[in-house]
Write a protein that holds these residues in place. Structure first.
Motif, PDB file in Angstrom:
ATOM      1  N   ASN A 237       9.584 -10.366  -7.092  1.00  0.00           N
ATOM      2  CA  ASN A 237       9.259 -10.516  -5.669  1.00  0.00           C
ATOM      3  C   ASN A 237       9.478  -9.200  -4.931  1.00  0.00           C
ATOM      4  N   GLY A 238      10.609  -8.564  -5.196  1.00  0.00           N
ATOM      5  CA  GLY A 238      10.906  -7.290  -4.565  1.00  0.00           C
ATOM      6  C   GLY A 238       9.907  -6.217  -4.948  1.00  0.00           C
ATOM      7  N   LEU A 239       9.467  -6.251  -6.187  1.00  0.00           N
ATOM      8  CA  LEU A 239       8.467  -5.302  -6.663  1.00  0.00           C
ATOM      9  C   LEU A 239       7.176  -5.452  -5.860  1.00  0.00           C
ATOM     10  N   LEU A 240       6.759  -6.701  -5.614  1.00  0.00           N
ATOM     11  CA  LEU A 240       5.522  -6.970  -4.873  1.00  0.00           C
ATOM     12  C   LEU A 240       5.665  -6.591  -3.403  1.00  0.00           C
ATOM     13  N   ILE A 241       6.770  -6.952  -2.775  1.00  0.00           N
ATOM     14  CA  ILE A 241       6.968  -6.631  -1.366  1.00  0.00           C
ATOM     15  C   ILE A 241       6.998  -5.121  -1.156  1.00  0.00           C
ATOM     16  N   GLY A 242       7.728  -4.427  -2.012  1.00  0.00           N
ATOM     17  CA  GLY A 242       7.795  -2.974  -1.895  1.00  0.00           C
ATOM     18  C   GLY A 242       6.446  -2.317  -2.119  1.00  0.00           C
ATOM     19  N   ALA A 243       5.682  -2.844  -3.079  1.00  0.00           N
ATOM     20  CA  ALA A 243       4.348  -2.299  -3.348  1.00  0.00           C
ATOM     21  C   ALA A 243       3.426  -2.518  -2.155  1.00  0.00           C
ATOM     22  N   ALA A 244       3.547  -3.664  -1.487  1.00  0.00           N
ATOM     23  CA  ALA A 244       2.694  -3.958  -0.331  1.00  0.00           C
ATOM     24  C   ALA A 244       2.962  -2.979   0.812  1.00  0.00           C
ATOM     25  N   VAL A 245       4.235  -2.734   1.109  1.00  0.00           N
ATOM     26  CA  VAL A 245       4.577  -1.784   2.169  1.00  0.00           C
ATOM     27  C   VAL A 245       4.153  -0.372   1.762  1.00  0.00           C
ATOM     28  N   GLY A 246       4.429   0.011   0.519  1.00  0.00           N
ATOM     29  CA  GLY A 246       4.062   1.345   0.051  1.00  0.00           C
ATOM     30  C   GLY A 246       2.567   1.574   0.019  1.00  0.00           C
ATOM     31  N   ALA A 247       1.808   0.551  -0.383  1.00  0.00           N
ATOM     32  CA  ALA A 247       0.352   0.678  -0.423  1.00  0.00           C
ATOM     33  C   ALA A 247      -0.221   0.822   0.978  1.00  0.00           C
ATOM     34  N   GLY A 248       0.296   0.042   1.924  1.00  0.00           N
ATOM     35  CA  GLY A 248      -0.160   0.173   3.307  1.00  0.00           C
ATOM     36  C   GLY A 248       0.150   1.548   3.868  1.00  0.00           C
ATOM     37  N   PHE A 249       1.350   2.027   3.598  1.00  0.00           N
ATOM     38  CA  PHE A 249       1.740   3.367   4.041  1.00  0.00           C
ATOM     39  C   PHE A 249       0.788   4.412   3.458  1.00  0.00           C
ATOM     40  N   ALA A 250       0.499   4.310   2.159  1.00  0.00           N
ATOM     41  CA  ALA A 250      -0.369   5.282   1.499  1.00  0.00           C
ATOM     42  C   ALA A 250      -1.775   5.269   2.078  1.00  0.00           C
ATOM     43  N   ALA A 251      -2.313   4.068   2.320  1.00  0.00           N
ATOM     44  CA  ALA A 251      -3.680   3.960   2.825  1.00  0.00           C
ATOM     45  C   ALA A 251      -3.811   4.556   4.216  1.00  0.00           C
ATOM     46  N   PHE A 252      -2.905   4.215   5.113  1.00  0.00           N
ATOM     47  CA  PHE A 252      -2.998   4.717   6.481  1.00  0.00           C
ATOM     48  C   PHE A 252      -2.707   6.217   6.554  1.00  0.00           C
ATOM     49  N   GLU A 253      -1.798   6.690   5.718  1.00  0.00           N
ATOM     50  CA  GLU A 253      -1.502   8.116   5.703  1.00  0.00           C
ATOM     51  C   GLU A 253      -2.697   8.910   5.187  1.00  0.00           C
ATOM     52  N   THR A 254      -3.327   8.423   4.110  1.00  0.00           N
ATOM     53  CA  THR A 254      -4.493   9.111   3.553  1.00  0.00           C
ATOM     54  C   THR A 254      -5.648   9.143   4.551  1.00  0.00           C
ATOM     55  N   ALA A 255      -5.861   8.038   5.249  1.00  0.00           N
ATOM     56  CA  ALA A 255      -6.920   8.005   6.258  1.00  0.00           C
ATOM     57  C   ALA A 255      -6.659   9.038   7.352  1.00  0.00           C
ATOM     58  N   GLY A 256      -5.396   9.199   7.721  1.00  0.00           N
ATOM     59  CA  GLY A 256      -5.055  10.185   8.734  1.00  0.00           C
ATOM     60  C   GLY A 256      -5.304  11.600   8.256  1.00  0.00           C
ATOM     61  N   TYR A 257      -4.942  11.892   7.005  1.00  0.00           N
ATOM     62  CA  TYR A 257      -5.189  13.214   6.441  1.00  0.00           C
ATOM     63  C   TYR A 257      -6.689  13.503   6.366  1.00  0.00           C
ATOM     64  N   ALA A 258      -7.473  12.509   5.976  1.00  0.00           N
ATOM     65  CA  ALA A 258      -8.921  12.712   5.859  1.00  0.00           C
ATOM     66  C   ALA A 258      -9.552  12.968   7.219  1.00  0.00           C
ATOM     67  N   GLN A 259      -9.025  12.337   8.240  1.00  0.00           N
ATOM     68  CA  GLN A 259      -9.538  12.557   9.594  1.00  0.00           C
ATOM     69  C   GLN A 259      -9.334  14.004  10.026  1.00  0.00           C
ATOM     70  N   ASP A 260      -8.204  14.591   9.580  1.00  0.00           N
ATOM     71  CA  ASP A 260      -7.893  15.973   9.962  1.00  0.00           C
ATOM     72  C   ASP A 260      -8.517  17.005   9.029  1.00  0.00           C
TER      73      ASP A 260
END
Length: 361
Positions: A237-260
């Motif tokens: 369960n912890g593995l899944l919850i952590g992956a969900a937060v980490g994946a969201g962080f990665a996606a939004f961060e990458t989108a921000g970098y691509a915008q710049d």
């Protein structure tokens, strides 16, 4: 050839002169240590290669000091087999009040995820259509969509892998998506708040460590929130919850970098995301639940050695990833391998937890 005796309860190594296991405290010479079990745990000392030594050490952090066999061919064998849409729908409906299995129904067999590969194919097809529209027909309105779908592809596909890995089937796809979206944005926001207390301008070895501490702590705050909110008690369960937060962080961060920085950064960051934020978040989530167990999430959990070791590892992986050092590509490939080995060891610990809980029941 010398012989090494292992504790029949936790698997920790016990010196021939010791009576009590230094890890779990079992009297290995007493009546509770069955002769059969002790004999089964007595194995000849053999030379371990670097890979086996790494899995042994990491597995020791979970409570069982043995090497973990990594069989990627078996784990991903279902990827290349035919599966119907009904099979996919069966996986997606788990985690509700009517579709969560009992503990005795939970499988402790090695996980064999496959749905994540179909999700990645869907993302690839969508990105190809968007890219064709943008480059061939000058469809400028497709630009933002192309950035966001490209940023989502790898992190969300990895998230589906961890969703399949959660053999307890007690967290629904709705909850996972909510943690991915809201938790991912919240993790970015938490990181931005923490950055207000440090001054990071030029990326050096020292500032790379600071960045790693800030970002991993920002994600951990949100992971801890969801672990407490869902009362997560199992490692998977912890593995899944952590992956969900980490994946969201990665996606939004990458989108921000691509915008710049433009579209060219998408490919680089997408390849890198195979072993960065999603996996680091998964490791921290699993370690947090490993230390928490059935207890409430208090400050004692964050001071638990089992959590601190894995959290320190993710900070180290993150810091080295960001450091301006030579041989970046080779180094980053090595860091991805280390992250995956750690995740596979934690999956093994999660399946071992299933067997232990079922035996106790």
């Amino acid at each position: 050839m010398a012989e090494v005796i292992y504790c029949p309860h936790c698997g920790a190594q016990v010196a021939p002169t010791q009576r009590f296991c230094t890890h779990c405290g079992l009297d290995v010479r007493g009546p509770l240590a069955s002769p059969t079990a002790s004999a089964a745990k007595t194995v000849p000392v053999t030379h371990q290669n670097m890979f086996d030594s790494a899995t042994t050490q990491l597995n020791g952090w979970t409570g069982q000091r043995r090497k973990v066999p990594i069989k990627l061919g078996s784990m991903f064998s279902e990827v290349f087999k035919r599966h119907t849409e009904a099979d996919a729908e069966t996986l997606f409906i788990v985690g509700t009040g009517h579709t969560t299995p009992t503990l005795q129904q939970v499988s402790d067999s090695p996980v064999k995820p496959w749905l994540f590969s179909r999700v990645f194919v869907i993302f690839t097809m969508t990105i190809a259509i968007l890219a064709g529209s943008f480059f061939l027909f000058n469809g400028e309105k497709m630009y933002i969509s192309l950035i966001f779908m490209s940023a989502l592809a790898v992190p969300f596909s990895l998230l589906m892998l961890f969703f399949e890995t959660n053999t307890f089937r007690n967290i629904s796809i709705f909850k996972v998506t909510k943690i991915f979206m809201v938790g991912g944005v919240a993790a970015v926001l938490a990181t931005m708040v923490l950055y207000q207390f440090v001054n990071v301008q030029n990326l050096t070895v020292v500032t790379a460590i600071i960045v790693a501490m800030v970002e991993e702590t920002g994600k951990l705050i949100i992971i801890a929130y969801y672990v407490r909110r869902l009362n997560a008690r199992f490692i998977l369960n912890g593995l899944l919850i952590g992956a969900a937060v980490g994946a969201g962080f990665a996606a939004f961060e990458t989108a921000g970098y691509a915008q710049d920085l433009g579209l060219s950064v998408l490919l680089i960051r997408s390849l890198g995301s195979l072993g960065t934020h999603t996996l680091w978040g998964a490791i921290n989530g699993a370690a947090l639940v490993l230390a928490k167990g059935d207890r409430s999430l208090t400050g004692l959990v964050f001071r638990d050695g089992r959590f601190l070791r894995f959290f320190g590892l993710t900070v180290a992986l993150h810091a080295i990833w960001d450091m301006p050092v030579p041989f970046d590509l080779i180094l980053q490939l090595g860091l991805i391998v280390v992250a995956w080995i750690t995740v596979l060891v934690l999956i093994n610990a999660g399946l071992r937890e299933v067997r232990t809980l079922q035996a106790q029941t």
